[in-house]
Scaffold this motif. Structure first.
Motif: not given
Length: 185
Positions: A154, A161-162, A165, A171-174, A176-177
């Motif tokens: 990162y 983030v994109s 990932a 996956h981008r949402r994963t 982010q979490r």
């Protein structure tokens, strides 16, 4: 806590350079190493550490790998030139094989991941001969190693983030979490 103070007191030269840009860690680890018998000089950056090496090359060094003003490898090279017998340990929050190999090739005798326990650092500094030091008492958990790796990628992707990932095949949402959570122990 293992007591190495008698072994440290018997050393002809107990000078130690501690380089880390994380002030609380530098202070805490420096104090712990002094309590064990080392004569510690603290440095917050590469320039400060290089000045300390030029002034009085230490017998021991504990160096952070990545700093705001450069890399600890520069200090390893300068210390190797000034004092070839110095025992150097590299510390990093981003443990990976490539940087470990790079540190050892530059002249470090061992490589420890942050957060390193003072006893682990002392054991690594005092280890002699061909036998490696014993494994750490409290190594990082697999979850912590994964988290550190994700944080490193990162950072290398300039906090995008994109892109992170994509490079981690995640996956981008994963991602982010994961980034929203605190570091595991």
């Amino acid at each position: 806590m293992t007591d190495h103070s008698a072994e440290i007191q018997a050393l002809p030269d107990r000078s130690l350079l501690l380089l880390d840009d994380d002030a609380p860690l530098r202070t805490r680890l420096g104090r712990a190493l002094e309590q064990r018998g080392f004569e510690t000089v603290l440095a917050a950056g590469v320039a400060e550490a290089l000045a300390a090496v030029r002034t009085a090359p230490p017998a021991f060094a504990v160096l952070d790998m990545r700093l705001e003003d450069g890399t600890g490898l520069k200090v390893v090279e300068a210390l190797r030139d000034a004092r070839p017998d110095a025992r150097i340990i590299m510390l990093t929050g981003y443990g990976n094989i490539a940087t470990a190999v790079q540190a050892v090739k530059a002249g470090a005798v061992d490589y420890l991941s942050k957060p390193a326990d003072a006893d682990d650092v002392v054991r690594a500094l005092l280890a002699t001969g061909e036998a490696p030091p014993p494994p750490p008492e409290n190594p990082m958990s697999a979850d912590r190693v994964r988290w550190e790796h994700i944080q490193r990628v990162y950072e290398l992707c300039n906090h995008n983030v994109s892109e992170t990932a994509r490079r981690l095949n995640m996956h981008r949402r994963t991602l982010q979490r994961i980034l929203a959570k605190r570091a595991p122990r």
